[in-house]
Design a protein around this motif. Structure first.
Motif, PDB file in Angstrom:
ATOM      1  N   LEU A   1      54.149  32.573 -52.812  1.00  0.00           N
ATOM      2  CA  LEU A   1      53.937  32.874 -54.429  1.00  0.00           C
ATOM      3  C   LEU A   1      53.689  31.366 -54.949  1.00  0.00           C
ATOM      4  O   LEU A   1      52.974  31.471 -55.755  1.00  0.00           O
ATOM      5  CB  LEU A   1      55.152  33.336 -55.153  1.00  0.00           C
ATOM      6  N   SER A   2      54.218  30.671 -54.563  1.00  0.00           N
ATOM      7  CA  SER A   2      53.883  29.058 -54.910  1.00  0.00           C
ATOM      8  C   SER A   2      52.617  28.823 -54.593  1.00  0.00           C
ATOM      9  O   SER A   2      51.659  28.228 -55.380  1.00  0.00           O
ATOM     10  CB  SER A   2      54.863  28.039 -54.423  1.00  0.00           C
ATOM     11  N   LYS A   3      52.177  29.248 -53.269  1.00  0.00           N
ATOM     12  CA  LYS A   3      50.573  28.827 -52.635  1.00  0.00           C
ATOM     13  C   LYS A   3      49.551  29.730 -53.555  1.00  0.00           C
ATOM     14  O   LYS A   3      48.593  28.990 -53.793  1.00  0.00           O
ATOM     15  CB  LYS A   3      50.583  29.213 -51.239  1.00  0.00           C
ATOM     16  N   VAL A   4      49.960  31.112 -54.004  1.00  0.00           N
ATOM     17  CA  VAL A   4      48.873  31.906 -54.538  1.00  0.00           C
ATOM     18  C   VAL A   4      48.990  31.316 -55.906  1.00  0.00           C
ATOM     19  O   VAL A   4      47.609  31.392 -56.418  1.00  0.00           O
ATOM     20  CB  VAL A   4      49.156  33.195 -54.556  1.00  0.00           C
ATOM     21  N   LEU A   5      49.949  30.855 -56.565  1.00  0.00           N
ATOM     22  CA  LEU A   5      49.664  30.357 -57.964  1.00  0.00           C
ATOM     23  C   LEU A   5      48.826  29.209 -58.022  1.00  0.00           C
ATOM     24  O   LEU A   5      48.599  28.611 -59.156  1.00  0.00           O
ATOM     25  CB  LEU A   5      51.039  30.005 -58.382  1.00  0.00           C
ATOM     26  N   VAL A   6      48.478  28.304 -56.992  1.00  0.00           N
ATOM     27  CA  VAL A   6      47.598  27.392 -56.988  1.00  0.00           C
ATOM     28  C   VAL A   6      46.081  28.113 -57.579  1.00  0.00           C
ATOM     29  O   VAL A   6      45.564  27.277 -58.473  1.00  0.00           O
ATOM     30  CB  VAL A   6      47.191  26.793 -55.699  1.00  0.00           C
ATOM     31  N   ASP A   7      45.907  28.998 -56.900  1.00  0.00           N
ATOM     32  CA  ASP A   7      44.480  29.876 -57.303  1.00  0.00           C
ATOM     33  C   ASP A   7      44.544  30.492 -58.646  1.00  0.00           C
ATOM     34  O   ASP A   7      43.780  30.485 -59.574  1.00  0.00           O
ATOM     35  CB  ASP A   7      43.867  30.590 -56.208  1.00  0.00           C
TER      36      ASP A   7
ATOM     37  N   CYS B   1      56.963  27.476 -59.102  1.00  0.00           N
ATOM     38  CA  CYS B   1      55.527  26.543 -59.521  1.00  0.00           C
ATOM     39  C   CYS B   1      54.500  26.276 -58.582  1.00  0.00           C
ATOM     40  O   CYS B   1      54.842  26.544 -57.253  1.00  0.00           O
ATOM     41  CB  CYS B   1      55.998  25.337 -59.962  1.00  0.00           C
ATOM     42  N   PRO B   2      53.289  26.244 -58.921  1.00  0.00           N
ATOM     43  CA  PRO B   2      52.221  26.077 -57.901  1.00  0.00           C
ATOM     44  C   PRO B   2      52.775  24.981 -56.931  1.00  0.00           C
ATOM     45  O   PRO B   2      53.280  24.065 -57.268  1.00  0.00           O
ATOM     46  CB  PRO B   2      51.014  25.646 -58.653  1.00  0.00           C
ATOM     47  N   SER B   3      52.255  25.316 -55.713  1.00  0.00           N
ATOM     48  CA  SER B   3      52.714  24.604 -54.389  1.00  0.00           C
ATOM     49  C   SER B   3      51.863  23.121 -54.468  1.00  0.00           C
ATOM     50  O   SER B   3      52.377  21.941 -53.885  1.00  0.00           O
ATOM     51  CB  SER B   3      52.520  24.985 -53.267  1.00  0.00           C
ATOM     52  N   CYS B   4      50.823  22.882 -55.233  1.00  0.00           N
ATOM     53  CA  CYS B   4      50.108  21.754 -55.485  1.00  0.00           C
ATOM     54  C   CYS B   4      49.372  21.453 -56.962  1.00  0.00           C
ATOM     55  O   CYS B   4      49.429  22.470 -57.546  1.00  0.00           O
ATOM     56  CB  CYS B   4      49.169  21.340 -54.299  1.00  0.00           C
ATOM     57  N   PRO B   5      49.264  20.306 -57.243  1.00  0.00           N
ATOM     58  CA  PRO B   5      48.549  20.155 -58.608  1.00  0.00           C
ATOM     59  C   PRO B   5      47.584  21.146 -59.188  1.00  0.00           C
ATOM     60  O   PRO B   5      46.821  21.487 -58.123  1.00  0.00           O
ATOM     61  CB  PRO B   5      48.225  18.845 -58.642  1.00  0.00           C
ATOM     62  N   THR B   6      47.690  21.578 -60.529  1.00  0.00           N
ATOM     63  CA  THR B   6      46.739  22.732 -60.891  1.00  0.00           C
ATOM     64  C   THR B   6      46.081  22.088 -61.976  1.00  0.00           C
ATOM     65  O   THR B   6      46.332  21.163 -62.881  1.00  0.00           O
ATOM     66  CB  THR B   6      47.100  23.986 -61.053  1.00  0.00           C
TER      67      THR B   6
ATOM     68  N   HIS C   1      47.296  41.501 -54.302  1.00  0.00           N
ATOM     69  CA  HIS C   1      46.826  41.469 -52.743  1.00  0.00           C
ATOM     70  C   HIS C   1      46.758  40.200 -52.332  1.00  0.00           C
ATOM     71  O   HIS C   1      46.808  39.887 -51.037  1.00  0.00           O
ATOM     72  CB  HIS C   1      45.647  42.380 -52.717  1.00  0.00           C
ATOM     73  N   ALA C   2      46.204  39.162 -53.181  1.00  0.00           N
ATOM     74  CA  ALA C   2      45.971  37.752 -52.675  1.00  0.00           C
ATOM     75  C   ALA C   2      47.472  37.153 -52.274  1.00  0.00           C
ATOM     76  O   ALA C   2      47.735  36.582 -51.449  1.00  0.00           O
ATOM     77  CB  ALA C   2      45.477  36.912 -53.841  1.00  0.00           C
ATOM     78  N   TRP C   3      48.554  37.627 -52.895  1.00  0.00           N
ATOM     79  CA  TRP C   3      50.127  37.177 -52.663  1.00  0.00           C
ATOM     80  C   TRP C   3      50.338  37.751 -51.393  1.00  0.00           C
ATOM     81  O   TRP C   3      50.876  36.957 -50.515  1.00  0.00           O
ATOM     82  CB  TRP C   3      50.995  37.492 -53.780  1.00  0.00           C
ATOM     83  N   ALA C   4      49.995  39.122 -51.214  1.00  0.00           N
ATOM     84  CA  ALA C   4      50.469  39.800 -50.008  1.00  0.00           C
ATOM     85  C   ALA C   4      49.829  39.103 -48.813  1.00  0.00           C
ATOM     86  O   ALA C   4      50.262  38.964 -47.741  1.00  0.00           O
ATOM     87  CB  ALA C   4      50.072  41.321 -49.893  1.00  0.00           C
ATOM     88  N   HIS C   5      48.458  38.626 -48.950  1.00  0.00           N
ATOM     89  CA  HIS C   5      47.515  38.253 -47.866  1.00  0.00           C
ATOM     90  C   HIS C   5      48.314  36.947 -47.538  1.00  0.00           C
ATOM     91  O   HIS C   5      48.094  36.572 -46.149  1.00  0.00           O
ATOM     92  CB  HIS C   5      46.219  37.900 -48.516  1.00  0.00           C
ATOM     93  N   ILE C   6      48.619  35.935 -48.354  1.00  0.00           N
ATOM     94  CA  ILE C   6      49.013  34.596 -48.172  1.00  0.00           C
ATOM     95  C   ILE C   6      50.581  35.006 -47.388  1.00  0.00           C
ATOM     96  O   ILE C   6      50.888  34.238 -46.417  1.00  0.00           O
ATOM     97  CB  ILE C   6      49.190  33.703 -49.330  1.00  0.00           C
ATOM     98  N   THR C   7      51.313  35.775 -47.746  1.00  0.00           N
ATOM     99  CA  THR C   7      52.482  36.086 -47.245  1.00  0.00           C
ATOM    100  C   THR C   7      52.269  36.040 -45.579  1.00  0.00           C
ATOM    101  O   THR C   7      53.016  35.972 -44.946  1.00  0.00           O
ATOM    102  CB  THR C   7      53.232  37.107 -48.018  1.00  0.00           C
ATOM    103  N   GLY C   8      51.515  37.278 -45.446  1.00  0.00           N
ATOM    104  CA  GLY C   8      51.310  37.551 -43.939  1.00  0.00           C
ATOM    105  C   GLY C   8      50.252  36.793 -42.942  1.00  0.00           C
ATOM    106  O   GLY C   8      50.488  36.918 -41.913  1.00  0.00           O
TER     107      GLY C   8
ATOM    108  N   CYS D   1      60.090  33.416 -47.531  1.00  0.00           N
ATOM    109  CA  CYS D   1      58.569  33.526 -47.219  1.00  0.00           C
ATOM    110  C   CYS D   1      57.645  33.933 -48.570  1.00  0.00           C
ATOM    111  O   CYS D   1      56.741  33.517 -49.100  1.00  0.00           O
ATOM    112  CB  CYS D   1      58.406  34.722 -46.370  1.00  0.00           C
ATOM    113  N   LEU D   2      58.605  34.902 -49.490  1.00  0.00           N
ATOM    114  CA  LEU D   2      57.918  35.393 -50.722  1.00  0.00           C
ATOM    115  C   LEU D   2      57.859  34.214 -51.657  1.00  0.00           C
ATOM    116  O   LEU D   2      56.696  34.102 -52.410  1.00  0.00           O
ATOM    117  CB  LEU D   2      58.570  36.453 -51.345  1.00  0.00           C
TER     118      LEU D   2
END
Length: 451
Positions: A64-70, A20-25, A173-180, A59-60
């Motif tokens: 993923l939880s962070k990128v799902l916020v956007d 799930c997204p890491s914070c409310p959406t 690319h957004a997911w990969a960006h947040i991972t790295g 990490c993945l």
């Protein structure tokens, strides 16, 4: 080494989970445009990546939880609207994306040996969600499969109703960006509203749209090539066209016609496809190909637009003309199909699709989707770019794929009946033999202004 092309089974140490997204959406219903919810797009785009070195599963999952916020619509669920059960929307409820972890007893090198042509056993690399219908499958399904050598295979299924190839690349690319680089902002912020693509009222259908037809189950007067192809066992064919090969194709249009790599290769593929099928000379054969409309509308679609921002261009000719014509003529047909797609024509198409009896005319069409210029092959989660990138499966729809290590080359992948593949490959490669004796003529692409 593997004794056959069949992959071993995956071992799942844990049950798949929802990320799930890491914070409310935002919690709301997201309008899908008429370009989004076409029946033609009611499937998931399935990508397969092979990496030499695996990335931590924790990490993945965290990234993923962070990128799902956007990208929160990917954590929602598709629903039919209350007004029309044929019209879809996204219930942005934060329910989450499916994440499966697995192990397969294979090495990256062994998989590379098999990577030229997908086969049915590759489906093992993506967790199959048990669902009653297409709407019940979450918009994003991910499986990370660790390999015996320490590498990994990443497979993603992204619902096509939510986004197109540009959007899927933007998300990955957004997911990969947040991972790295977890502390840096995303390079592109997604724009989710599709109001710019709402139909007009009243509808203004001022153009003919040959890529579409109205549903008429009683019309059996012409051959349905798709049904013919799908009635037989299909095998994939995969052909790489290098920069030199593409240049040789373009030479056939010189000096009076400038053309892009896509125009030349799509025209050649369409013509070869028609020739290999031995169609009735009078049959009207079509080529359908995706055209990005983000900069064609007035005003332009905002940067980061995360929806289906493409329409299908449609070139057509009877089979006899295609078989007898030179490449120059076929390229002109493709260019004409692109040139009509201005703001007025695109909005007319959006209005047309408000009528749910209208559908994409696949009956006598080759459909080509270009993946080779989307940056998909550059994906890096922090342990290097992929050794292989491509689709999980092959179908009768033709893909133009990137070639790892050669940004100007294109791999053409399509599935055809076994008895037709050899003819298709012959026609696709025939021009190379004819051009072999012309390499010493001092010709240079840049001298002739080709794109």
């Amino acid at each position: 080494m593997l004794k056959s092309a069949e992959l071993p089974d995956c071992c799942y140490p844990n049950q798949p989970i929802l990320i799930c997204p890491s914070c409310p959406t935002p919690k709301h219903s997201l309008y899908l445009s008429n370009l989004d919810d076409q029946k033609f797009l009611r499937f998931s785009i399935k990508y397969l990546y092979l990496f030499k070195k695996s990335v931590s599963l924790d990490c993945l999952k965290y990234s993923l939880s962070k990128v799902l916020v956007d990208y929160y619509p990917l954590a929602g669920r598709l629903r039919a609207t209350s007004e029309d059960d044929q019209k879809l929307k996204v219930d942005c409820n934060g329910e989450g994306a499916v994440f499966a972890e697995a192990f397969m007893d294979i090495t990256a090198e062994e998989f590379l040996e098999l990577s030229k042509k997908p086969n049915r056993s590759w489906r093992k690399l993506l967790y199959r969600v048990e669902a009653l219908s297409f709407l019940d499958v979450p918009p994003l399904v991910v499986q990370v499969t660790n390999l015996r050598c320490g590498g990994m295979i990443l497979c993603t299924a992204i619902n096509h109703c939510l986004c197109d190839g540009i959007g899927t690349s933007q998300f990955l690319h957004a997911w990969a960006h947040i991972t790295g680089k977890p502390n840096l902002d995303l390079p592109i912020t997604p724009f989710h509203s599709r109001q710019v693509l709402k139909p007009r009222s009243p509808a203004q259908i001022n153009f003919s749209h040959p890529g579409y037809t109205r549903t008429n189950p009683k019309d059996n007067t012409h051959m349905d090539i798709v049904k013919f192809l799908q009635s037989q066992p299909l095998v994939p064919t995969s052909l790489i066209f290098t920069t030199s090969h593409i240049l040789q194709l373009k030479r056939q249009c010189v000096p009076s016609l400038k053309c892009t790599t896509f125009e030349a290769l799509a025209s050649h593929t369409w013509r070869s496809w028609v020739r290999s099928l031995d169609l009735s000379p009078s049959l009207n054969a079509k080529l359908l190909f995706s055209v990005n409309i983000r900069k064609k509308l007035i005003p332009e679609i905002p940067q980061g637009f995360y929806g289906n921002g493409f329409v299908l261009g449609c070139a057509q000719a009877n089979a006899k003309d295609l078989v007898s014509a030179n490449l120059h003529h076929v390229v002109r047909l493709v260019q004409q199909a692109k040139s009509v797609l201005n703001d007025d024509c695109i909005r007319s198409m959006v209005d047309l699709l408000e009528d749910k009896t209208v559908k994409t005319d696949l009956s006598t069409s080759l459909v080509i989707s270009q993946w080779s210029k989307l940056g998909l092959e550059d994906l890096d989660f922090g342990e290097g770019q992929p050794l292989h990138m491509g689709p999980l499966t092959s179908d009768i729809y033709c893909l133009f794929l990137p070639v790892i290590g050669d940004s100007d080359a294109v791999r053409v992948l399509v599935s055809m009946p076994e008895g037709i593949v050899e003819k298709f490959e012959f026609y696709m490669k025939e021009f190379l033999d004819k051009e072999d004796n012309k390499d010493g003529n001092g010709y240079h692409e840049e001298d002739n202004g080709l794109i």
